[in-house]
Each structure stands twice: as C-alpha cells, then as structure tokens.
Design an enzyme around this catalytic site. Structure first.
Site, mmCIF file in Angstrom:
data_model
loop_
_atom_site.group_PDB
_atom_site.id
_atom_site.type_symbol
_atom_site.label_atom_id
_atom_site.label_comp_id
_atom_site.label_asym_id
_atom_site.label_seq_id
_atom_site.Cartn_x
_atom_site.Cartn_y
_atom_site.Cartn_z
ATOM 1 N N GLU A 107 42.278 35.903 45.208
ATOM 2 C CA GLU A 107 42.218 36.883 44.525
ATOM 3 C C GLU A 107 42.096 37.886 44.612
ATOM 4 O O GLU A 107 40.240 37.943 43.942
ATOM 5 C CB GLU A 107 43.069 36.578 43.163
ATOM 6 C CG GLU A 107 43.817 35.738 42.527
ATOM 7 C CD GLU A 107 44.125 35.045 41.210
ATOM 8 O OE1 GLU A 107 45.034 34.360 41.117
ATOM 9 O OE2 GLU A 107 43.435 35.370 40.891
ATOM 10 N N ASP A 159 40.298 39.339 29.816
ATOM 11 C CA ASP A 159 39.768 38.605 29.715
ATOM 12 C C ASP A 159 38.089 38.755 29.188
ATOM 13 O O ASP A 159 37.755 39.433 28.839
ATOM 14 C CB ASP A 159 38.877 39.540 31.244
ATOM 15 C CG ASP A 159 39.603 39.845 32.632
ATOM 16 O OD1 ASP A 159 39.704 38.091 33.026
ATOM 17 O OD2 ASP A 159 40.451 40.807 33.033
#
Ligand code: PLP
Lengths: 279, 406
Positions: A50, A61
């Site tokens: 990724e 996040d």
C-alpha cells in the site's frame, strides 16, 4: 491488472499462509528514500504494497501517519511523484500488487479520468480511498472498475449485516477489515471478535479478507493471520521510518535497513500464523 | 464557469443524497456511514414529530430568549445617509450568538438517539460555549476540540467552556485553527462512534448536517421576515451576513431565497487581502474540492492539499464553506464578497461608538459590507443584517491591536 492481485493472493494461499500487506507513505521523508523503501519491501517478505498518498487533512489517521504525510508534503511530494515512485518500482518488479491509499481530494483535483489513466500507466493495481463510502461510488469506484483497477473497500465493526452487502457490492481485489472503530495507530484490540468478524464477512464474499489497524508486531501478525487471508501493517512501519530520521527529519543509513528488519520479522509472523492456528 | 440552470425554487435542496447541485454529499469513512444514516432517519422523524417541535419552541422561548429583536439602527443609518439598516440581534441570545439555535436542536436529537457523550469543534469558541451549555443543561459530558491558536485568541470562551464542565482539547496540528479542530473531532467520532454524538457547529460536514443545521438556524430568517413585515410592511432589499462555515448566513437567507426582490450578500473573511494566502475567502478565491464530508469551495493548492488561511476572526478562519452556499453562488442567487481584517476592525468600532453594541469580529465583517453599500442605496431601501454574535470574546484581541493598554 486485477490479474496481478488475484495471482498474488492465489500464490500465497497455496503456500498455506496469509498475505502480508505493508503500508508506507510515498515521499516520506523524501522521494529517493521512499523509492528505496518500496523496493526493499518485497525482498523483506511483503506480498502487497500500500503506497500512501499524503493529504493535508488525514481525518482517519493517527499522529504517526499524520506526521509522515507532513514530512512527505514538506519534502515536495505530489500525486504525480507518487505515480513516479510506483512506475520506477514496477520497472523492476512486475508481480507485487500496488494499492494507492489516501483521501479523495487530491484525486478529484488531479481529475478522475487522468488519475486512473496515470495509475494504470504506473502499474497501480488498486485503490483505497478512505472518504469514499459506497454511497459515493459514482465518483471514483465505478470509473476505476471500468478500467480494471481494484477498488478495495474498508469494512468496519459498524458495518452490520444489513449494510455489509452494500459495502461488498463494488469491492474488488480484497476486503480490508478495520479491526476497530478508530484511527490508524491505535492499540490492537482483542483478536477473538476480529476472527468472528472475518468469518462473517467471508460468508458474504469470495474475496480475500485482510485485517488492519493495530497490527504492529510479528506476534500480532501471527495471531490475526490465523483467521484472516491477510494482515495489513502500516503505523509500525511508519514509526520505524520516523525513528530512524535525523532531528530535521532527514533519512539516515538506518532508514531502509530498519524497515527491512521490521518487515522480515512480520513476514516470519505471517508464516507462523497457520501453524499456530493448527496447533 | 458554467452556470447551472436556474431552479424553480432555491429552497428545495438538498436531494436525497444530500447534494446541492454538485456540492454536498457524504464523503466519510465507512465507520461513520451507518451513524450518519441513522442520524438522517432520526432527523426526518423528529421534523414531523409535534412533540419535538414543541420542545424546540419552548426551549427557544424560555432558554435562548427567542424571538431575538429586530432593531432599527437609527444613528448608524443617519450617519451613513442611505438605506435603512436593521439588525437581527442574534447576539442577544443566551450564550451570545446564533450558535445556540443549532445546539439546542441537535442535543435534542442526540438524546433521542440515546447518545451519552457530546463532542464539538469550535473556532471562535461560540459554538464550543453553546455546546458546553446545552451539554450542561441536558447532563451529558462534552469534549470540545479547539485549535491551539484559537485557544489563545479566544481565551474568555475557553474559561466559559471549562466553567460549564466541558473538557477543552487544544489541537496543535496545522495552524491550530478551526479546520484542525474539525479533523480532530472527526477522529474522536470515528473512535467513539457508539456512544458519541458529534455536534457540528456550522452548515457543513456530511449530509444531513448542512440541511439540519440550516433548518435549526432558519428560525432567524423566519422571525426576521415577520418582524420586518410588521415594522416596514415589506421585505428588505438586501440581506447581509458573515460567512464562516455559513450557518448564520444560511439561517437568515433561506426563508427569503424565493423572494425575487431580496438581494443577498455573504461576506467572507478577506484577511490581509486575496493576493497571498492570508485570507479565508473560499468562494471568492477558492475552487471546488472535498473536505470534511462534503464537496464545496475550498482554499487549496494545485495538488488538492488544503491551505490554512487566515482571518482576524477565529470564527471565519476556515478554508471551506457550507455546500449550500457554494451552490447558491454558482446558480447566482447569492453574491459572496470578501472583507479585510482592517475593514472589519473599523466596523467593529463604528458599531460600538454609534449604537452602543459591541459586535463579535465575525458579524463585524458583515457590517463592513453594510457600511460600504448603505450610502449607495436610496433612503427608502432596507438592509437587514444578521448581527450573529457579541464581542465580549474579542475585546482583548481588539484592545491589543488598537493599542489600548489595561
Ligand atoms: C458570532 C459568530 N458569527 C459567525 C460565525 C461564523 O460561523 P457561521 O458561518 O457558521 O455562522 C461564528 C463562528 O464561530 C460566530 O461565533
């Protein structure tokens, strides 16, 4: 292109172990280092990569990935440069699937059609776009599927049985099960309910189910990998990179080897997963 | 830019996907999707539930102090020598701004949904104070995210929130302003989605927030409409409001959107000027993008990274704007203009000296635009301005800039 993803999951399944998916932020802390990190990942045992696309406002996040994105942006990372990292990696490695992971706005501003064409050209196999739920499929998911680029969707503990079919409908490549309600970088929750959730999702789809959020050590990878088709490790790698940098945030000789060592350990973890499960 | 066709009504949006033209939508993480769908359901039910409406009205009258007065600013009107200037006095509401209208509505919804914890983001601290207030009134714990810069420049409101029992969490990411506070609130929400209600303070965010907040704030325009008809026997020629996220503006605009003769102007923060990056004029100087759950005009660079912006007023210091405003701009129904920091400061002093009202810095932007336009209008024309908040929170900031020592 989806062929590359299918092939990799099939090959790893034949080895009787889960897939190791590794996340890092493209351009963190600079273009060259991050290209070197990407090239090192498969050699250390990563099966799928990724490649993070930095965004100024990463709402899903935690602090580690927020800071990584800031370092990358400060280093001049752009979406075009992220494609360039993928392209150079792909020139040397035709078999490891690349999934771009990020938020929608940079893609929207780049232009969806141009983005998809350039992604294909750079050898990208799939996309994870955190802020595009199924309700927004017309934006990017459907156009991506038309071009044969996987759209990997997140399923979460709040995705109940009523909603699951909608989440799975246009998902391709694999399903990314988020182990908890939360942001990246949180602690690993109790693995028992995770195994139950994976089984529940697998009863609705033939796609592989990978589990991420909270997986940081080889031991976590082993435990989660006992039930999941793959484990995703992100924050641990990002933290490893951060800890190797100078005070000004520049790469050191320890940066790439540090990631390699960590991923080698994680790779041993996924290789022990099924053996542990069989015990 | 291609202008979309003129709709039959400007008041019909959003569609069932939460869109106003291309703007709005639900750009959120999967974790939050089931919750915002539940919220939409609950909101639909509440809207048609007479007991919900009755409770809203009762709290409006006895807790907020509604209706807020419509005030003819006689001295200011005479001084400017043009149109008659009326203020809708939202600054007289309990807690000192329009923000409480929305908070009362949303906390009733949170209760209906069985949520046990409230989170909010705040810029100027007005929404944080209003959230902390309703949380205290309904006995729920409350966490308010506030940019570290704003914690400093809006200190009086930080004390208020703490006194009201809220926990104020300073956010140091970015410039430490409203955008960063909103990111952090969203992170909290994703983590505590089962227990927590996110009380968004402006007409932005994922559907149904822009519509819901607008509806709670529309009481401003509904009252003003009746009040101006009573005072003048006709509707105003011009309505002016400051635009941060856009809640006070959409609240006063919405009930008038289908009245042809009523012109409307939304005032954005021009900061230190539109040439550099030190402003928050999302519509005037931005472009459409996706942030915080919706598509709308944003300040961003060519790579889709969001810029930080600047305004002297914390409540306008946000690089986006509610999606309905973006649409109203593109269809040409509302005009959006910037006002610079120094113009707002001057207007702040003008109102204080001429009418004995200390306004917040946010509506001082609206007032600066009124001061520009009123002299150019006829004496029988009418301007209605939303005086969205009072200036108690700003007196130290303004005093410092004006060099008034203690
Ligand atoms: C008094 C006042 N007016 C206006 C605003 C701007 O917000 P909105 O555009 O949502 O009305 C604020 C925000 O804090 C405020 O405190």
């Amino acid at each position: 292109m989806t062929a590359r993803m299918e092939q990799r999951f099939a090959d790893v399944a034949a080895e009787g172990r889960p897939v190791l998916v590794t996340y890092f932020m493209g351009g963190d802390p600079d273009f060259d280092t991050s290209l070197a990190i990407m090239k090192a990942l498969p050699k250390a045992g990563a099966d799928v990569i990724e490649l993070g696309v930095p965004f100024s406002d990463p709402m899903a996040d935690g602090p580690a990935i927020q800071l990584a994105g800031q370092r990358a942006l400060r280093g001049g990372q752009t979406l075009a440069k992220t494609f360039e990292i993928a392209r150079r990696f792909r020139a040397e490695d035709q078999r490891t699937p690349i999934v771009l992971m990020g938020y929608y706005n940079p893609i929207y501003i780049y232009g969806v059609e141009r983005f998809l064409d350039d992604a294909l050209d750079a050898g990208v196999d799939g996309l994870i776009v955190v802020d595009l739920p199924p309700e927004m499929d017309d934006e990017l998911c459907i156009p991506a599927l038309k071009k044969d680029i996987n759209f990997v969707r997140l399923a979460t503990p709040t995705t109940d049985d009523r909603r699951l079919p909608k989440v799975l409908e246009n998902t391709s490549g694999f399903v990314y099960y988020v182990s908890m309600n939360g942001i990246t970088g949180s602690a690993l929750p109790d693995p028992a309910p995770i195994a139950g959730a994976v089984a529940r999702i697998k009863s609705h789809t033939k796609l592989p189910v990978c589990v991420g959020f909270g997986v940081k050590t080889a031991d976590h990878a082993r435990v989660i990998g006992a039930s999941a088709d793959g484990v995703v490790v992100g924050t641990a790698i990002v933290n490893q990179i951060a800890s190797s940098l100078t005070e000004e945030g520049r790469a050191t000789e320890a940066t790439v080897p540090g990631v390699e060592a960590l991923v080698r350990g994680l790779s041993a973890g996924v290789r022990a997963a099924r053996a542990a499960a069989a015990e | 830019m291609n202008q979309p066709p003129k709709p039959n009504s400007f008041r019909a949006g959003p569609d069932e996907d939460g869109r106003f033209g291309i703007f709005g939508g639900r750009f959120v993480a999967e974790t939050l999707m089931p919750l915002i769908l539940d919220l939409e359901d609950e909101w639909k039910k509440a809207k048609s539930d007479p007991s919900f409406q009755a409770e809203l009205e009762k709290l409006g009258a006895h807790y907020i102090g509604r209706p807020s007065p419509l005030y003819f600013a006689e001295r200011l009107t005479a001084e400017l020598g043009g149109a008659k200037i009326y203020f809708k006095r939202e600054e007289l509401n309990h807690t000192g701004s329009h923000k409480i209208n929305n908070c009362i509505g949303q906390i009733l919804l949170a209760k209906r949904m069985g949520k046990t914890r409230i989170i909010a983001e705040t810029g100027a601290g007005q929404h944080g104070v209003a959230s902390a207030t309703v949380a205290a009134r309904f006995g729920l714990p409350c966490v308010v995210y506030m940019g570290a810069t704003d914690v400093e420049r809006q200190a009086p409101n930080v004390f208020r929130m703490k006194l009201l029992g809220a926990e104020v969490k300073p956010v140091t990411a970015g410039n430490g302003t409203l955008k960063d506070a909103m990111n952090e609130a969203l992170r909290d929400w994703v983590t505590n989605v089962d227990s927590t209600y996110y009380l968004i303070g402006t007409a932005a965010g994922p559907h149904p927030y822009p519509e819901m907040v607008r509806d709670f704030q529309s009481v401003i325009g509904q009252e003003a409409r009746e009040q101006i008809l009573e005072a003048e026997g006709r509707l105003p020629d011009l309505i002016v409001a400051a635009v941060g996220g856009g809640s006070n503006a959409i609240g006063i605009f919405h009930p008038f959107l289908d009245d042809d003769g009523v012109k409307m102007v939304g005032v954005e923060a021009g900061g230190k000027g539109l040439d550099g990056d030190e402003h928050c004029a999302s519509i005037t100087a931005g472009s459409p993008g996706v942030l915080h759950g919706n598509r709308t005009y944003l300040l961003q660079d060519g790579d889709g990274q969001i810029k930080e912006g600047h305004s002297i007023s914390a409540g306008l210091d946000y690089p986006g704007i509610g999606p309905e405003h973006s649409w109203l701009n593109d269809v040409g129904r509302v005009e959006y203009v910037p006002i610079m920091d120094h113009e707002a400061l001057e207007a702040f002093q003008t109102l204080t000296r001429f009418e004995g009202i200390i306004p917040a810095l946010e509506p001082s932007h609206a007032l600066a635009e009124v001061i520009k336009r009123a002299p150019k209008m006829r004496k029988d024309e009418i301007i209605l301005m939303n005086l969205s908040g009072r200036g108690d929170k700003d007196i130290f900031t303004v005093g410092k800039i004006l060099g008034m020592g203690q």
